[in-house]
Design a protein around this motif. Structure first.
Motif, short mmCIF file in Angstrom:
data_model
loop_
_atom_site.label_atom_id
_atom_site.label_comp_id
_atom_site.label_asym_id
_atom_site.label_seq_id
_atom_site.Cartn_x
_atom_site.Cartn_y
_atom_site.Cartn_z
N VAL A 13 -29.17 5.43 -53.93
CA VAL A 13 -28.22 4.73 -54.78
C VAL A 13 -26.77 4.86 -54.33
CG1 VAL A 13 -27.32 4.60 -57.14
CG2 VAL A 13 -29.76 4.91 -56.75
N LEU A 14 -26.38 5.99 -53.81
CA LEU A 14 -24.97 6.25 -53.53
C LEU A 14 -24.56 5.69 -52.17
CD1 LEU A 14 -24.75 9.96 -54.76
CD2 LEU A 14 -24.29 7.88 -56.05
N ASP A 15 -23.29 5.25 -52.08
CA ASP A 15 -22.77 4.86 -50.77
C ASP A 15 -22.41 6.12 -49.99
OD1 ASP A 15 -20.21 5.77 -51.54
OD2 ASP A 15 -19.59 3.79 -52.23
N PHE A 22 -21.60 13.86 -53.58
CA PHE A 22 -22.79 14.37 -54.26
C PHE A 22 -23.30 15.64 -53.58
CE2 PHE A 22 -27.45 14.48 -54.65
CZ PHE A 22 -27.57 14.60 -56.03
N ARG A 23 -23.36 15.62 -52.26
CA ARG A 23 -23.84 16.81 -51.53
C ARG A 23 -22.91 18.00 -51.72
NH1 ARG A 23 -25.54 13.37 -46.11
NH2 ARG A 23 -27.62 12.77 -46.83
N ALA A 24 -21.60 17.73 -51.77
CA ALA A 24 -20.65 18.83 -52.03
C ALA A 24 -20.86 19.40 -53.43
CB ALA A 24 -19.21 18.32 -51.88
N ALA A 25 -21.13 18.50 -54.38
CA ALA A 25 -21.40 18.97 -55.75
C ALA A 25 -22.67 19.81 -55.78
CB ALA A 25 -21.55 17.77 -56.68
N GLU A 26 -23.68 19.39 -55.03
CA GLU A 26 -24.92 20.16 -54.97
C GLU A 26 -24.68 21.56 -54.39
OE1 GLU A 26 -28.65 18.43 -55.59
OE2 GLU A 26 -26.98 18.52 -57.01
N GLY A 35 -18.21 24.75 -62.75
CA GLY A 35 -17.08 23.93 -63.16
C GLY A 35 -16.76 22.88 -62.11
N ALA A 36 -16.70 23.30 -60.84
CA ALA A 36 -16.42 22.35 -59.75
C ALA A 36 -17.53 21.32 -59.63
CB ALA A 36 -16.25 23.11 -58.44
N ALA A 37 -18.78 21.77 -59.77
CA ALA A 37 -19.90 20.84 -59.70
C ALA A 37 -19.83 19.81 -60.82
CB ALA A 37 -21.22 21.60 -59.77
N ALA A 38 -19.49 20.28 -62.03
CA ALA A 38 -19.41 19.36 -63.17
C ALA A 38 -18.33 18.31 -62.95
CB ALA A 38 -19.14 20.15 -64.44
N THR A 39 -17.21 18.71 -62.39
CA THR A 39 -16.14 17.74 -62.13
C THR A 39 -16.61 16.65 -61.18
OG1 THR A 39 -14.44 19.43 -62.48
CG2 THR A 39 -13.80 17.49 -61.20
N ALA A 40 -17.31 17.03 -60.13
CA ALA A 40 -17.81 16.06 -59.16
C ALA A 40 -18.87 15.16 -59.77
CB ALA A 40 -18.37 16.79 -57.94
N TYR A 41 -19.82 15.74 -60.50
CA TYR A 41 -20.86 14.92 -61.12
C TYR A 41 -20.27 13.94 -62.13
CZ TYR A 41 -24.38 18.15 -59.21
OH TYR A 41 -25.18 18.90 -58.39
N ALA A 47 -18.57 6.45 -61.65
CA ALA A 47 -18.68 5.43 -60.61
C ALA A 47 -20.03 4.72 -60.65
CB ALA A 47 -18.47 6.07 -59.23
N VAL A 48 -21.07 5.46 -61.02
CA VAL A 48 -22.43 4.88 -61.07
C VAL A 48 -22.97 5.17 -62.48
CG1 VAL A 48 -24.64 4.71 -59.88
CG2 VAL A 48 -22.64 5.53 -58.64
N PRO A 49 -22.47 4.48 -63.52
CA PRO A 49 -22.76 4.87 -64.90
C PRO A 49 -24.21 4.72 -65.32
CG PRO A 49 -21.59 2.77 -64.83
CD PRO A 49 -21.57 3.32 -63.44
N GLU A 50 -25.00 3.94 -64.60
CA GLU A 50 -26.39 3.74 -64.99
C GLU A 50 -27.34 4.73 -64.32
OE1 GLU A 50 -27.01 1.58 -67.47
OE2 GLU A 50 -24.82 1.49 -67.43
N ALA A 51 -26.82 5.71 -63.61
CA ALA A 51 -27.65 6.69 -62.91
C ALA A 51 -27.95 7.86 -63.86
CB ALA A 51 -26.96 7.18 -61.66
N ALA A 52 -29.13 7.87 -64.45
CA ALA A 52 -29.51 8.92 -65.40
C ALA A 52 -29.45 10.30 -64.78
CB ALA A 52 -30.91 8.64 -65.94
N GLU A 53 -29.84 10.40 -63.50
CA GLU A 53 -29.89 11.70 -62.85
C GLU A 53 -28.52 12.34 -62.75
OE1 GLU A 53 -31.19 8.95 -61.82
OE2 GLU A 53 -33.34 9.22 -61.47
N LEU A 54 -27.47 11.53 -62.53
CA LEU A 54 -26.12 12.09 -62.47
C LEU A 54 -25.69 12.66 -63.81
CD1 LEU A 54 -24.13 9.57 -60.23
CD2 LEU A 54 -24.63 11.98 -59.75
N HIS A 55 -26.00 11.95 -64.88
CA HIS A 55 -25.67 12.47 -66.21
C HIS A 55 -26.46 13.75 -66.50
CE1 HIS A 55 -23.23 9.02 -67.40
NE2 HIS A 55 -24.13 8.24 -66.83
N ALA A 56 -27.72 13.78 -66.03
CA ALA A 56 -28.52 14.98 -66.23
C ALA A 56 -27.95 16.17 -65.47
CB ALA A 56 -29.97 14.72 -65.80
N LYS A 57 -27.52 15.93 -64.21
CA LYS A 57 -26.94 17.02 -63.43
C LYS A 57 -25.59 17.45 -64.02
CE LYS A 57 -27.89 18.67 -59.96
NZ LYS A 57 -28.71 19.62 -59.17
N LEU A 58 -24.82 16.49 -64.54
CA LEU A 58 -23.58 16.85 -65.22
C LEU A 58 -23.89 17.72 -66.44
CD1 LEU A 58 -20.59 16.65 -65.94
CD2 LEU A 58 -21.06 14.41 -66.97
N GLY A 59 -24.90 17.33 -67.21
CA GLY A 59 -25.28 18.14 -68.37
C GLY A 59 -25.72 19.53 -67.98
#
Length: 387
Positions: A13-15, A22-26, A35-41, A47-59
């Protein structure tokens, strides 16, 4: 927990720029820089609001960052987009419970506890939060049931033991109020309320309730002992010791096998230097309950202070056998060995006493948020709060 889904998602999905972010956040997440990971996610989710996995990783990042207020909305959005994320559903329920939203949390917690996702620790964590929610919703019996199941599954887990202690106390208080609601004038209600007040150190109210219970059933076993205990615990009234002694003696008159009343009566006489009476009560307590370690410590200490050293040693050795982790019995046994001239045995008992005291002080420091520990007592000093 969600890494496998996110890894496949990231490639698809990501460009290129987003994928690097994303890899830096991982990497931040793996290094526990939540905290840094949450900011990136969060940036990627915008940027990709329909990506459920990003919201899950942010959570998940905010969850590990102890920010349930931010974690819950992220999990909610992830589940709106992709309902088939069982781990996210359980974690959302845990966050809602932490935020005090127990009704909303309950279905997810019950499901997560009964059928947890295949990830270590989720059932345990869901169980702890389920207990919290049941208590918050006034369902003490269900809270006690889950607590017992957690203790069976994790018998040496200190966090579960801590919550079990708190849960059972809260269950007892809630049950007392339920008794008072359904049978307000019964002996059961007054005794239950007395015990609830006593557990919360409202001794005046406890004494009042115990007296009302005795008016309804004067011979009720154990009730005068509870009244005496509340009287002894009541601060600032020296006369209460005599009042308590009367209750312990009345308990023994009605219930001659009540060893705890004999011990308490002995301690009051001991404090008043009425040593013959104290000795008789201590001996009675030990005879009634040979495994009563506290009574043997009291008896051994009195025998030691009246120069009956050999008898004292026997009683205190038995007390240590019965309760090896009790610091006061170790201290008194060290005194007895010293008086008997066995300096090697005294040294060993003092070393064990100091080890146990040190463990107790470390625990107290954690509970009291770092209060400084007292010094070890020397020979002739009392063991302080270990008694």
């Amino acid at each position: 927990m969600l890494a496998a889904a996110c890894a496949a998602f990231g490639q698809a999905v990501l460009d290129e720029s987003q994928l690097r972010r994303f890899r830096a956040a991982e990497q931040d997440f793996a290094a526990q820089r939540y905290g840094a990971a949450a900011t990136a996610y969060e940036e990627l989710a915008r940027a990709v609001p329909e990506a459920a996995e990003l919201h899950a990783k942010l959570g998940l990042s905010q969850f590990f960052n102890r920010r349930c207020d931010r974690s819950a909305p992220a999990f909610q959005r992830a589940l709106e987009l992709h309902p088939d994320l069982p781990a996210a559903r359980v974690l959302l329920a845990i966050c809602l419970s932490e935020l005090g939203r127990y009704e909303e949390a309950l279905p997810g917690l019950e499901q997560g506890y009964a059928n947890p996702p295949d990830y270590p620790g989720v059932k345990r964590l869901a169980g702890l939060e389920l207990v919290r929610s049941y208590l918050g919703l006034g369902r003490p019996a269900q809270a006690a049931k889950v607590t017992a199941e957690l203790q069976i599954a994790h018998p040496d887990d200190p966090e579960i033991l801590f919550h079990a202690n708190r849960t059972y106390r809260e269950v007892a208080v809630q049950a007392a109020f339920e008794i008072a609601r359904v049978a307000p004038q019964s002996v059961w209600a007054h005794q239950a309320m007395g015990e609830a007040y006593e557990s919360r150190q409202f001794y005046d109210l406890a004494i009042m309730e115990y007296r009302k219970a005795l008016e309804r059933e004067p011979g009720r076993p154990g009730l005068r002992f509870r009244l005496g205990e509340a009287m002894l615990a009541q601060a600032g009234d020296a006369s209460q010791a005599d009042n308590a002694l009367e209750q312990f003696e009345l308990e023994l008159a009605a219930n001659p096998s009540h060893a705890a009343s004999a011990l308490r009566a002995g301690k009051i006489h001991h404090a008043k230097s009425e040593l013959d009476k104290a000795l008789g009560y201590y001996q009675r307590a030990v005879k009634l309950r040979p495994e009563f370690a506290e009574a043997r410590v009291a008896l051994g200490t009195l025998l030691l202070d009246t120069d009956r050293t050999a008898e004292a040693v026997r009683e205190l050795e038995r007390a240590v056998e019965l309760n090896p982790t009790d610091a006061s019995s170790r201290y008194q046994l060290a005194r007895a060995y010293r008086k008997a001239g066995d300096m090697s045995a005294q040294k060993a008992q003092l070393a064990e006493y100091r080890r146990l005291q040190n463990e107790r002080r470390q625990l107290d420091q954690r509970i009291l948020l770092g209060s400084p520990p007292p010094n070890d007592p020397g020979e002739g000093e009392s063991p302080g709060d270990s008694q």
